[in-house]
Design a protein around this motif. Structure first.
Motif, PDB file in Angstrom:
ATOM      1  N   CYS A 204       0.845  -1.208   0.000  1.00 26.97           N
ATOM      2  CA  CYS A 204       0.000   0.000   0.000  1.00 26.97           C
ATOM      3  C   CYS A 204       0.873   1.248   0.000  1.00 26.97           C
ATOM      4  CB  CYS A 204      -0.898   0.034   1.234  1.00 26.97           C
ATOM      5  SG  CYS A 204      -2.017  -1.360   1.350  1.00 26.97           S
ATOM      6  N   ALA A 208      -0.057   4.194  -2.636  1.00 24.25           N
ATOM      7  CA  ALA A 208      -0.997   5.253  -2.241  1.00 24.25           C
ATOM      8  C   ALA A 208      -0.384   6.650  -2.160  1.00 24.25           C
ATOM      9  CB  ALA A 208      -1.682   4.874  -0.936  1.00 24.25           C
ATOM     10  N   ALA A 243      -6.422  -0.611  -3.488  1.00 25.71           N
ATOM     11  CA  ALA A 243      -6.554  -1.860  -2.731  1.00 25.71           C
ATOM     12  C   ALA A 243      -6.318  -3.059  -3.643  1.00 25.71           C
ATOM     13  CB  ALA A 243      -7.933  -1.932  -2.082  1.00 25.71           C
ATOM     14  N   SER A 246      -2.624  -3.163  -4.470  1.00 24.22           N
ATOM     15  CA  SER A 246      -1.851  -3.589  -3.298  1.00 24.22           C
ATOM     16  C   SER A 246      -2.055  -5.078  -3.053  1.00 24.22           C
ATOM     17  CB  SER A 246      -2.278  -2.827  -2.048  1.00 24.22           C
ATOM     18  OG  SER A 246      -2.203  -1.463  -2.270  1.00 24.22           O
ATOM     19  N   ILE A 295      -6.125  -4.765   3.733  1.00 21.53           N
ATOM     20  CA  ILE A 295      -5.590  -3.894   2.679  1.00 21.53           C
ATOM     21  C   ILE A 295      -6.474  -2.654   2.527  1.00 21.53           C
ATOM     22  CG2 ILE A 295      -5.283  -3.710   0.174  1.00 21.53           C
ATOM     23  CD1 ILE A 295      -4.247  -6.542   0.185  1.00 21.53           C
ATOM     24  N   SER A 298      -5.668  -0.393   5.331  1.00 23.55           N
ATOM     25  CA  SER A 298      -4.339   0.220   5.161  1.00 23.55           C
ATOM     26  C   SER A 298      -4.371   1.307   4.089  1.00 23.55           C
ATOM     27  CB  SER A 298      -3.298  -0.832   4.747  1.00 23.55           C
ATOM     28  OG  SER A 298      -3.294  -1.890   5.653  1.00 23.55           O
ATOM     29  N   VAL A 299      -5.016   0.990   2.959  1.00 23.99           N
ATOM     30  CA  VAL A 299      -5.078   1.969   1.867  1.00 23.99           C
ATOM     31  C   VAL A 299      -5.810   3.227   2.330  1.00 23.99           C
ATOM     32  CG1 VAL A 299      -6.077   2.443  -0.400  1.00 23.99           C
ATOM     33  CG2 VAL A 299      -4.867   0.321  -0.026  1.00 23.99           C
TER      34      VAL A 299
END
Lengths: 400, 258
Positions: A204, A208, A243, A246, A295, A298-299
Motif C-alpha cells: 500500500c 498510495a 486496494a 496492493s 488492505i 491500510s489503503v
C-alpha cells in the motif's frame, strides 16, 4: 458510480502501463524468494555438521552394551583412561575432537540395578563434554545423549508397551505426538502474519502516497476536481483501485514467501517441514477476507495521510511511524496465544494479525475473524468518507 | 444580452501563517483576497478581469470554478449556484489555469478520453470532438506522446483541448497566455475569439493590458480584492488608455502613486 470505474481504470492503466512499476513489484518478489532461500541455506550450513565427518566419541570406562549401541548408531568410539580426560577436553575446545563421555565404573550394572521406587537416590551419572560452537561436536553430543536416553528408556520401560525394541504397528513410532500439520501450522502461523502485514502495508505504501500526495503535488488532482466527478467517487475509486493493486502486489510477494518458506525453515526443496496444503478451502477464504479487509483499511489510512501531506516525501515521512507500529503489531503474532476476547478483534491491525495467526495456526473462532474483517471494512468506509471530505476541503487540497 | 454569469458580493479571506505575515511585512492575521466583489458577464462575450499580481483574480476564478468556497456572497453560473450546486457548475464550465496539470505519464489521446468519460460524453461524440480539436491545435501529431515528453506549448495546447472536452458554454481561463511563446499565445487568443463567435462566454484573468484591449468586450479592474471599475472596454477607454486608467485607479485605491 461510473466515475468510480473511470478512476479505477485510470489507476490500473497508470500501474500496468508503467513497466518499471510492474517490474519492481515482480523483482521484489524474486528478491524475497532469493534472500529467504539464501538465509535458510546459510543458516543450515552454519549449524549443520559436515557430511563427510565421522563422529568420534572418546569414552572413559565404556562397557560393551553401550559401546555396541554407539557403534551401531554410526559413531566411532575410542576408549581412553581417566587421566587423559583433561587433554581431550582441551582438544574439544579447540574443535579437534567431538565429544568425551565419562562413565562411572560399572555403569551398566549400576544403571540396571537402579530403581527409583525401591532404591531411591540418584541414578548413575554420565558426564558428556562437547563444544557448542562446533556443529560436528554439537551433533555428536545430541546423538550420544539421545542414545543414552534411549538406553535409559530401554531399562526403565523394559516391560512396557513403549519399549523401543518392541516396535509394533499400533505403537507410536516417534515420542513426538505433534502431527506434521501441527508443525507446519506452528511454523507458518508464527512467521506469516508478521510477513503478511509487512508485505500488505509496504504494498500500500508503495502505491498510495504516489497516487494521492503525488497527484496533489503535481496539480493533477485539482484537474479532476473541476470535473463533474463526485468527490466521493474519486475517494472510492482511488481506495478501491489502490486496494486491488496492493492486493496483487501482496499476493505476488506472499507467494514468493510461501515458496521460499521451506528453504528458510531448512526443509529443503521437498518442503518436508512446511506444507501449505494443510489448510482447507474455508481457511483460505477466511484468510483472503482478512487480507482484503486489512488492505482496504491500510489503503484508507495511508490515503488520508497522503491527502494531508503536501508532497510524496512528506507523506512517506508521515507514514513511516505508522509502518513501525504495524510491524510491531505484526511481531505480536509471533508470541503468545491467539486472543479469544471478541472485543480485541475491533482493534485495527492487531485484529488482523490475531485473525491471520489464528487461521494459520488452524485455531480460530469464525466469529472473531468475521468481527475483525467487518470492523476493518467499516473503518475503511469511515476512511473513505474522511477522504471525500478532504478532497472537498480547499485547506487540505490547496494548502501550500 | 442575457446575463449568464453573475457574482454577488463575493468574499474570501485567507488566514496568514507567521511565515506569510513576515513575507508580506504585515501584522494582520488574515488577508481579504476578494472583497465584496460583484460583476456580471453576458452570454457570448469575453469578459476580462484585469489586475496586478495578488489582486484576487485567481481566487475569484477559483471560486467560480468551485475549487474553493467563498466566505460570503454567491455566483450564479448559467442558473447554478457555486455555493449550493457546485457539481452542476462544474459540468457547465471549462476551467484552465497553469496550476491544473495533466498527468505526465499519459498521452493526450488517453487523457482526452478519460476526461470525456468523467464528463459523461458519449464515446462517438467525444471521438469526433477529439479529432476536430486535436487537428485544430496540432495535438494530433503528438496524440500518443506522453505529456512528460511534450514541449511547454504542446502541453498547454493539450490542457486547453482537454479543458473543453465537454464543449462547455462558459470557459474560464486564468492568465491564458502566461508562459507561452508568441506563436502559441496567438493560437490561444485566436481560439478564444473563435469560441466567442460560436456564442460561448469567456472569462479571462490577466495583468496584460494589450490582451484585454485585443480580446475583451467588457472588463473589470480588480485591485486589492475590490472591483474598482467594470464596464465595456469602449466606456473604460473613452477618456484615457486602459493603462492610464488602471494606474489612476490603483493610486486611488491603494493611496499611493505607482
Amino acid at each position: 458510480m461510473s466515475g468510480i470505474a473511470t478512476v479505477m481504470k485510470k489507476e490500473f492503466a497508470r500501474f500496468f502501463g508503467d513497466k518499471r512499476m510492474v517490474l519492481s513489484t515482480l523483482l521484489s518478489a524474486v528478491l524475497i524468494y532469493v534472500v529467504y532461500s539464501f538465509m535458510g541455506t546459510a543458516m543450515q550450513d552454519m549449524f549443520a555438521p559436515d557430511v563427510d565427518h565421522t563422529p568420534i566419541v572418546y569414552a572413559v570406562n565404556l562397557e560393551a552394551p553401550i559401546e555396541q549401541r554407539l557403534q551401531s548408531a554410526g559413531l566411532s568410539v575410542r576408549q581412553i583412561g581417566e587421566n587423559e580426560v583433561d587433554s581431550v577436553k582441551e582438544r574439544i575446545s579447540q574443535r579437534d575432537v567431538d565429544v568425551v563421555a565419562v562413565f562411572p565404573i560399572g555403569f551398566v550394572e549400576l544403571a540396571t540395578a537402579f530403581n527409583p521406587q525401591t532404591v531411591g537416590g540418584l541414578p548413575p551419572n554420565v558426564e558428556v563434554f562437547f563444544n557448542s560452537t562446533d556443529p560436528n561436536s554439537s551433533n555428536t553430543f545430541m546423538r550420544v545423549v539421545g542414545l543414552l536416553d534411549e538406553y535409559e528408556a530401554y531399562l526403565s520401560n523394559r516391560f512396557s508397551k513403549f519399549d523401543i525394541n518392541r516396535i509394533d504397528a499400533d505403537m507410536p513410532v516417534s515420542p513426538d505426538l505433534a502431527t506434521e500439520a501441527d508443525i507446519s501450522a506452528t511454523i507458518i502461523s508464527s512467521l506469516m502474519p508478521m510477513l503478511l502485514m509487512m508485505f500488505l502495508f509496504t504494498g500500500c505504501m508503495a502505491l498510495a502516497p504516489e497516487s494521492i500526495a503525488g497527484e496533489k503535488e503535481r496539480g493533477t488532482l485539482a484537474t479532476l476536481l473541476v470535473t463533474p466527478l463526485g468527490r466521493s467517487e474519486l475517494a472510492a475509486g482511488k481506495i478501491l483501485s489502490l486496494a486491488v493493486l496492493s492486493f496483487l502486489s501482496g499476493l505476488v510477494t506472499t507467494v514468493a514467501t510461501i515458496l521460499a518458506l521451506p528453504n528458510l525453515m531448512g526443509g529443503g526443496a521437498d518442503g518436508a517441514i512446511v506444507d501449505v496444503g494443510i489448510y482447507s478451502t474455508t481457511d483460505y477464504i477466511w484468510l483472503g477476507v482478512v487480507i482484503l479487509s486489512t488492505i482496504l483499511l491500510s489503503v484508507a489510512v495511508i490515503s488520508i495521510i497522503s491527502a494531508f501531506a503536501k508532497s510524496v516525501k512528506e507523506a512517506n515521512m508521515a507514514i513511516s511511524p505508522l509502518m513501525v507500529i504495524v510491524m510491531v503489531v505484526g511481531v505480536t503474532g509471533m508470541f503468545g496465544g491467539i486472543a479469544e476476547n471478541p472485543m480485541l478483534y475491533l482493534i485495527p491491525f492487531y485484529s488482523s494479525v490475531q485473525s491471520m495467526s489464528g487461521i494459520l495456526a488452524l485455531d480460530y473462532y469464525t466469529t472473531n475473524v468475521a468481527i475483525s474483517s467487518i470492523s476493518n471494512i467499516v473503518y475503511a468506509c469511515i476512511g473513505g468518507i474522511a477522504l471525500t471530505k478532504m478532497f472537498n476541503s480547499e485547506k487540505v487540497m490547496f494548502s501550500k | 444580452m442575457s446575463v449568464i454569469l453573475k457574482t454577488e458580493n463575493l468574499e474570501k479571506t485567507f488566514r496568514l501563517t507567521a511565515k506569510q505575515q513576515k513575507l508580506q511585512n504585515t501584522k494582520a492575521k488574515t488577508l481579504k483576497a476578494v472583497d465584496n466583489l460583484s460583476f456580471e458577464a453576458y452570454k457570448g462575450e469575453i469578459f476580462g478581469l484585469l489586475g496586478p499580481n495578488g489582486a484576487g483574480k485567481t481566487t475569484t476564478l477559483r471560486i467560480l470554478a468551485t475549487l474553493i468556497k467563498a466566505d460570503g456572497g454567491d455566483a450564479i453560473i448559467d442558473g447554478s449556484s457555486v455555493k449550493t450546486d457546485p457539481a452542476a457548475v462544474r459540468s457547465k464550465i471549462g476551467f484552465l489555469t497553469s496550476e491544473l496539470k495533466l498527468e505526465d505519464f499519459f498521452t493526450p489521446n488517453y487523457l482526452f478520453d478519460f476526461f470525456a468519460k468523467l464528463h459523461n460524453i458519449p464515446p462517438d461524440v467525444s471521438a469526433k470532438r477529439k479529432e476536430e480539436l486535436f487537428a485544430k491545435f496540432g495535438v494530433d501529431k503528438f496524440a500518443e506522446v506522453k505529456v512528460s515528453n511534450l514541449s511547454t506549448g504542446m502541453k498547454q495546447k493539450s490542457s486547453l483541448v482537454i479543458s473543453i472536452v465537454h464543449d462547455p458554454n462558459i470557459i474560464i481561463f486564468d492568465e491564458p497566455t502566461n508562459g507561452l511563446d508568441v506563436l502559441t499565445a496567438k493560437v490561444v487568443t485566436d481560439f478564444l475569439m473563435e469560441l466567442k463567435e460560436q456564442g460561448k462566454t469567456i472569462i479571462v484573468s490577466t495583468h496584460i493590458f494589450s490582451l484585454v484591449e485585443k480580446l475583451c468586450d467588457r472588463a473589470g479592474v480588480i485591485i486589492n480584492g475590490k472591483m474598482t471599475a467594470c464596464d465595456t472596454l469602449e466606456n473604460l477607454t473613452k477618456e484615457k488608455s486602459l493603462e492610464d486608467l488602471f494606474f489612476d485607479l490603483y493610486a486611488e485605491t491603494v493611496g499611493e502613486a505607482v
